[in-house]
Design a protein around this motif. Structure first.
Motif, PDB file in Angstrom:
ATOM      1  N   LYS A 179       4.776  10.808  -4.538  1.00 19.88           N
ATOM      2  CA  LYS A 179       5.210  11.540  -3.355  1.00 19.88           C
ATOM      3  C   LYS A 179       6.704  11.398  -3.120  1.00 19.88           C
ATOM      4  CE  LYS A 179       0.740  11.314  -1.152  1.00 19.88           C
ATOM      5  NZ  LYS A 179      -0.006  10.938   0.045  1.00 19.88           N
ATOM      6  N   ILE A 218       0.845  -1.199   0.000  1.00 22.79           N
ATOM      7  CA  ILE A 218       0.000   0.000   0.000  1.00 22.79           C
ATOM      8  C   ILE A 218       0.875   1.243   0.000  1.00 22.79           C
ATOM      9  CG2 ILE A 218      -1.724   1.322   1.296  1.00 22.79           C
ATOM     10  CD1 ILE A 218      -2.672  -1.454   2.400  1.00 22.79           C
ATOM     11  N   ILE A 219       1.915   1.231   0.853  1.00 28.43           N
ATOM     12  CA  ILE A 219       2.835   2.372   0.888  1.00 28.43           C
ATOM     13  C   ILE A 219       3.385   2.601  -0.519  1.00 28.43           C
ATOM     14  CG2 ILE A 219       5.071   3.220   1.685  1.00 28.43           C
ATOM     15  CD1 ILE A 219       4.640   1.893   4.328  1.00 28.43           C
ATOM     16  N   LYS A 220       3.818   1.508  -1.165  1.00 26.98           N
ATOM     17  CA  LYS A 220       4.455   1.641  -2.469  1.00 26.98           C
ATOM     18  C   LYS A 220       3.484   2.228  -3.493  1.00 26.98           C
ATOM     19  CE  LYS A 220       7.530  -0.636  -5.611  1.00 26.98           C
ATOM     20  NZ  LYS A 220       8.058  -1.854  -6.108  1.00 26.98           N
ATOM     21  N   TYR A 221       2.284   1.762  -3.483  1.00 28.63           N
ATOM     22  CA  TYR A 221       1.292   2.224  -4.439  1.00 28.63           C
ATOM     23  C   TYR A 221       1.058   3.721  -4.308  1.00 28.63           C
ATOM     24  CZ  TYR A 221      -3.201   2.950  -6.644  1.00 28.63           C
ATOM     25  OH  TYR A 221      -4.192   3.452  -7.413  1.00 28.63           O
ATOM     26  N   GLN A 222       0.828   4.164  -3.084  1.00 29.95           N
ATOM     27  CA  GLN A 222       0.488   5.568  -2.899  1.00 29.95           C
ATOM     28  C   GLN A 222       1.705   6.476  -3.004  1.00 29.95           C
ATOM     29  OE1 GLN A 222      -2.133   6.504   0.203  1.00 29.95           O
ATOM     30  NE2 GLN A 222      -3.615   4.978  -0.423  1.00 29.95           N
ATOM     31  N   PHE A 223       2.881   5.845  -2.988  1.00 35.93           N
ATOM     32  CA  PHE A 223       4.105   6.613  -2.962  1.00 35.93           C
ATOM     33  C   PHE A 223       4.428   7.200  -4.326  1.00 35.93           C
ATOM     34  CE2 PHE A 223       8.745   7.019  -2.499  1.00 35.93           C
ATOM     35  CZ  PHE A 223       8.741   7.745  -1.329  1.00 35.93           C
ATOM     36  N   ALA A 238       9.797   2.170   2.168  1.00 33.09           N
ATOM     37  CA  ALA A 238       8.793   2.484   1.156  1.00 33.09           C
ATOM     38  C   ALA A 238       9.080   1.749  -0.150  1.00 33.09           C
ATOM     39  CB  ALA A 238       8.743   3.990   0.917  1.00 33.09           C
ATOM     40  N   ASN A 255       1.763   7.968   3.398  1.00 26.25           N
ATOM     41  CA  ASN A 255       0.535   7.241   3.157  1.00 26.25           C
ATOM     42  C   ASN A 255      -0.648   7.868   3.875  1.00 26.25           C
ATOM     43  OD1 ASN A 255      -0.261   5.069   1.725  1.00 26.25           O
ATOM     44  ND2 ASN A 255      -0.086   3.636   3.419  1.00 26.25           N
ATOM     45  N   GLU A 263       5.847   5.822   6.220  1.00 32.23           N
ATOM     46  CA  GLU A 263       4.405   5.613   6.393  1.00 32.23           C
ATOM     47  C   GLU A 263       3.643   6.941   6.334  1.00 32.23           C
ATOM     48  OE1 GLU A 263       2.544   2.872   6.485  1.00 32.23           O
ATOM     49  OE2 GLU A 263       0.744   4.077   6.867  1.00 32.23           O
ATOM     50  N   LYS A 320      -0.172   3.948  12.788  1.00 34.45           N
ATOM     51  CA  LYS A 320       0.510   3.208  11.715  1.00 34.45           C
ATOM     52  C   LYS A 320       1.939   3.703  11.544  1.00 34.45           C
ATOM     53  CE  LYS A 320      -3.257   1.808   8.682  1.00 34.45           C
ATOM     54  NZ  LYS A 320      -3.933   2.164   7.431  1.00 34.45           N
ATOM     55  N   CYS A 321       2.116   5.028  11.644  1.00 36.81           N
ATOM     56  CA  CYS A 321       3.465   5.590  11.488  1.00 36.81           C
ATOM     57  C   CYS A 321       4.389   5.053  12.581  1.00 36.81           C
ATOM     58  CB  CYS A 321       3.427   7.118  11.558  1.00 36.81           C
ATOM     59  SG  CYS A 321       2.668   7.892  10.130  1.00 36.81           S
TER      60      CYS A 321
END
Ligand code: ADP
Ligand code: MG
Ligand code: MG
Length: 350
Positions: A15, A7-12, A85, A316, A313, A322-323
């Motif tokens: 960013k 998920i981190i990778k996708y939204q990254f 990430a 995200n 994190e 979560k962080c």
């Protein structure tokens, strides 16, 4: 927690993280007692390099079994964030300064790239910053840091790269960098804050909190996330004039004057004990998953690694629990390895 990394990778994808600080080349080697004596060094000490130590670094890199990795607190955090990430090179960058036409600068740039971080390094006519890690009788025995060029990042260079700051999602810097570059740091934080970047500062050490307290207060209004361990935060509280203990200190720091629309978050790690968070009037307490003490090799850069996971994190979304969990995960990985080497496996947060 499952699939959190993907998920981190996708939204990254869109960013960026930008680091600011003093990059140092850590050079580690096994040496003899005679070697230490030759340079006037004694075991279990830290010596800020003098002229007589310059040759030491040259000698170290000739030792076939020496190793060298990028170092410096903020750069360690950024390398770990990149790993957590699983980000591309152009998404994680570090602004710092190295020596001009200096082979140590080349070594630092190459190894920084190998760790997947883009080095935006100014070059000045001072020796590249480094830290000799001299092992004797199989223990980490003696450190010889040389701050050198890392203290000489120019305003001009920063201006050339200011778009990188403006377009980042997260900016991270260390209080160590306030020793030489307090005004410049404040300027970068101000620009970042005006551009809605998440701005992060780590307290570095108890001495740094003491030595640079006024400079910290000057940059604090622009800081969204302040990180420290319990000794550093307590020292901050004492300097602040509130002898109310850790939690009260955290709340006061959280409420200290702030520009921008975000409330400041204060994050205090306590080794294996729960991580504390203060925001507005609220305090959170988050358990740290235990690591088998027999597997703990080196806790020296635990705090830097924690910040790496946390800011990865943060990309995200600002879910603080979560962080912190991501921070505790990345710190748990690195304390099971010597020094601040990046794990050679993919992060697994399932
Ligand atoms: P610093 O290195 O700045 O002193 P800490 O010692 O507070 O920072 O450690 C930072 C993080 O590293 C902790 O929040 C925790 O996640 C992890 N950590 C450190 N020591 C341990 C330990 N003994 N067991 C498990 N985790 C640890
Ligand atoms: Mg500690
Ligand atoms: Mg620390």
């Amino acid at each position: 927690m499952k699939n959190i990394i993907s998920i981190i990778k996708y939204q990254f994808a869109t960013k960026k993280i930008i680091g600011l600080g003093s990059p140092l080349l850590d050079i580690q080697a096994e040496v003899s007692l005679q070697f230490l004596e030759k340079y006037g060094l004694k075991l279990n000490n830290t010596y800020f390099a003098e002229k007589k130590h310059i040759e030491l670094y040259e000698e170290l890199i000739k030792i076939p079994t020496h190793s060298h990795v990028p170092g410096g607190s903020a750069l360690n955090t950024i390398r770990l964030a990149r790993w957590m990430a699983q980000a591309e090179k152009d998404q994680v960058k570090f602004i710092g300064c190295v020596g001009k036409q200096d082979k140590f600068a080349q070594m630092l740039i190459e190894t920084t790239y190998q760790d997947g971080v883009t080095a935006l390094f100014d070059e000045q006519s001072y020796p590249t910053g480094k830290c000799a890690v001299l092992l004797c009788n199989k223990d980490r025995q003696c450190l010889v840091p040389l701050i050198g060029a890392s203290a000489h990042l120019s305003q001009e260079f920063v201006e050339q790269h200011i778009e990188e700051v403006k377009t980042a999602a997260v900016l991270f810097c260390e209080v160590y960098f306030l020793y030489p570059r307090a005004e410049l740091t404040k300027y970068v934080f101000k620009v970042a804050q005006e551009n809605n970047v998440h701005t992060c500062l780590s307290l570095s050490s108890v001495n740094a909190v003491n030595d640079r307290f006024n400079e910290i207060l000057a940059v604090l209004p622009y800081v969204d996330y302040l990180f420290g361990n319990e000794e550093e935060v307590e020292q901050f509280g004492k300097n602040f004039g509130c002898g109310f203990g850790l939690q009260e200190s955290m709340l006061r720091i959280a409420k200290f004057s702030k520009v921008g629309s975000k409330d400041r978050v204060v994050v205090c790690t306590q080794g294996h004990k729960p991580t504390l968070i203060a925001k507005k009037n609220e305090l959170l307490n988050i358990q740290v998953e235990s690591v088998d003490p027999q597997k703990i090799v080196d806790t020296n850069s635990a705090g830097d690694s924690f910040c790496g996971g946390f800011i990865a994190e943060l990309l995200n979304g600002a879910d603080l629990i979560k962080c912190v969990r991501a921070g505790n995960y990345s710190a748990a990985q690195t304390i099971q390895h010597e020094g601040s080497t990046i794990p050679n496996y993919q992060p697994d947060r399932s």
